[in-house]
Design an enzyme around this catalytic site. Structure first.
Site, mmCIF file in Angstrom:
data_model
loop_
_atom_site.group_PDB
_atom_site.id
_atom_site.type_symbol
_atom_site.label_atom_id
_atom_site.label_comp_id
_atom_site.label_asym_id
_atom_site.label_seq_id
_atom_site.Cartn_x
_atom_site.Cartn_y
_atom_site.Cartn_z
ATOM 1 N N ASP A 1 -75.664 -5.500 -12.821
ATOM 2 C CA ASP A 1 -74.754 -4.983 -13.718
ATOM 3 C C ASP A 1 -73.777 -3.873 -13.343
ATOM 4 O O ASP A 1 -73.942 -2.906 -13.564
ATOM 5 C CB ASP A 1 -75.696 -4.336 -14.945
ATOM 6 C CG ASP A 1 -75.562 -3.704 -15.963
ATOM 7 O OD1 ASP A 1 -74.476 -4.289 -16.908
ATOM 8 O OD2 ASP A 1 -76.000 -2.726 -16.352
ATOM 9 N N ARG B 1 -63.496 -5.349 -7.376
ATOM 10 C CA ARG B 1 -64.870 -4.281 -7.432
ATOM 11 C C ARG B 1 -66.159 -5.309 -7.354
ATOM 12 O O ARG B 1 -66.903 -5.432 -6.762
ATOM 13 C CB ARG B 1 -64.768 -2.743 -7.390
ATOM 14 C CG ARG B 1 -65.805 -2.293 -7.619
ATOM 15 C CD ARG B 1 -66.230 -1.038 -8.499
ATOM 16 N NE ARG B 1 -65.372 0.005 -8.205
ATOM 17 C CZ ARG B 1 -63.770 0.532 -9.525
ATOM 18 N NH1 ARG B 1 -64.982 0.058 -10.606
ATOM 19 N NH2 ARG B 1 -63.243 1.464 -9.154
ATOM 20 N N CYS C 1 -70.080 -4.254 -19.614
ATOM 21 C CA CYS C 1 -70.255 -4.068 -20.634
ATOM 22 C C CYS C 1 -68.706 -4.112 -21.319
ATOM 23 O O CYS C 1 -67.968 -2.888 -21.721
ATOM 24 C CB CYS C 1 -70.557 -2.307 -21.474
ATOM 25 S SG CYS C 1 -70.001 -1.280 -19.714
#
Length: 459
Positions: free
Chosen positions: A179, A209, A232
């Site tokens: 995540d 990243r 998200c």
């Protein structure tokens, strides 16, 4: 209501994004209130009046109103977790792919704090499976450990390592969830302040990243293992383009996850490799912005190095007094860290040795407590665990007012003739320990977990 002040160029950057509806997106951000959703711990069940189920997660529920979670003892007992509904889609993915494994599996949640997806995975996995919840940022590890402690599973390990450290255990994990840190645009409705952090430059920085994190952790995934990737963010640079990169560089194959059309989830495919992705928009689902995808690794990861360390040999006579406090006591391996006794499922003993050899472990299994002569000084982890044999302990049922006083470490107004260690419970769910004395009780709820806010006026 006024139109939200989205960052410059934000809406324009999404106009070509699959499923994006410019007008509806603006309207939902200016006129709707984010739903309040919780996910119930299936091993500590509670119910909420009038709650509606989240379509893609059996334990997820929309609440009619937002209660004060801080002052709900059941929240502190680990009976449920407050989690955004879209994030619960990970439950749907893990339950879809898990039947593809014949044996128990090892799962890594790489960027795990504060623990929402880790507790979700813990619920979805069987007792014979192993969950490693890792947090790269050291200051965020305590909240992750506390949330998993409250969830109660013994087959869980918390680590504090950089993604590249997991290359030391090649092919160790059957499933890895990343995540990934992202630009956060999916949280704009829930957290308008996040708009101040968004920029096209930050999207590109996050993309880089994300690729670095995925490349670093890649060796730890076994051949034919699954990578679950989520953000998200709405930006294609952080989502579909990352999938294409994974397929191009590492040869991942896409996995199509079945979704019900009525859920409102937008199915997408990446431009080059047609990798499946799943987009959540707040104008189409009852939830916030999310992107999720699942891929399967086809490359051999090489051999896992053998471990050299061994658990300290324990005299079986030392272990014997502990067994009565544990349900199915013979299924666990007992070991000591300083003066504290801990247990992990016996089936994970070898895995634990491997992890100890190559990674920095912050929490493992369940901490039972210390032995003082023939008496157990029980640990808070034991109280909230799913393996405690409650019949071996005195229990004291508290009212809501008493429970909140206990959780604040205030004096608890309690009349009792009993003496000794007691498991303090609310609606029969353990909260922690206290020692009952003739004229007072000593409250052993952990100081670092106590409620700091002033209590409400209770009915």
């Amino acid at each position: 209501m006024e139109q939200p002040q989205f960052p410059p160029h934000f809406l324009e950057s999404l106009d070509q994004t699959p499923g994006f509806d410019h007008t509806d997106f603006i309207q939902v951000h200016q006129s709707s209130i984010p739903p309040t959703t919780i996910r119930i711990n299936p091993n500590k069940k509670v119910s909420f009046s009038g709650a509606q189920q989240v379509p893609w997660c059996n334990e997820g529920f929309y609440l009619n109103e937002r209660p004060s979670f801080t002052f709900d003892p059941l929240f502190h007992a680990g009976c449920y977790y407050v989690q955004e509904a879209s994030s619960m889609f990970i439950d749907h993915i893990i339950k879809y792919i898990k039947p593809n494994f014949d044996d128990s599996i090892k799962v890594l949640d790489l960027c795990a704090a504060p623990g929402g997806k880790s507790t979700l995975l813990a619920s979805a996995l069987a007792e014979g499976d192993l969950l490693v919840a890792n947090e790269i940022i050291k200051t965020r590890v305590p909240v992750l450990s506390d949330n998993l402690l409250k969830w109660g599973n013994a087959n869980t390990v918390v680590t504090n390592n950089d993604a590249k450290d997991f290359a030391r255990v090649p092919g160790f994990f059957d499933v890895i969830l990343v995540d990934a840190p992202c630009s956060g645009s999916g949280m704009f409705r829930k957290d308008p302040d996040a708009m101040n952090e968004w920029s096209e430059a930050n999207v590109n920085l996050c993309h880089q990243r994300q690729e670095r994190i995925l490349a670093d952790v890649y060796p730890a995934l076994k051949e034919d293992g699954y990578l679950i990737y989520s953000t998200c963010s709405y930006s294609m640079e952080e989502n579909e383009q990352v999938l294409d990169w994974l397929c191009e560089i590492f040869g991942f194959e896409t996995v199509q996850i079945p979704v019900d059309k009525t859920w409102g989830i937008v199915e997408t495919q990446s431009e080059q490799h047609k990798a499946w992705g799943y987009r959540f928009y707040p104008d189409k689902v009852q939830g916030e912005g999310l992107f999720a995808a699942c891929l399967i690794k086809r490359e051999d990861s090489g051999n896992l190095p053998s471990y050299k360390r061994k658990f300290e040999k324990i005299n079986t006579k030392e272990i014997e007094p502990l067994r009565k406090y544990i349900i199915n006591a013979n299924d666990y391996h007992y070991f000591k860290v300083n003066d504290d006794w801990l247990v992990i499922p016996e089936v994970h003993k070898d895995s634990m040795l491997t992890l100890q050899q190559y990674l920095y472990i912050k929490k493992s299994g369940v901490r039972i407590g210390k032995m003082a002569g023939k008496e157990l000084i029980p640990d808070h982890e034991l109280a909230l665990s799913l393996i405690i044999n409650q019949q071996e302990f005195l229990t004291t049922e508290l009212s809501r007012e008493q429970a909140i006083s206990y959780l604040r470490r205030d004096n608890v107004d309690l009349q009792t003739n009993y003496k000794g260690w007691s498991l303090m419970t609310y609606e029969h769910h353990p909260l922690g320990w206290a020692k009952l004395l003739p004229n007072r009780i000593n409250n052993y709820y952990p100081k670092e977990m106590r409620i700091l806010a002033a209590p409400p006026n209770l009915p």
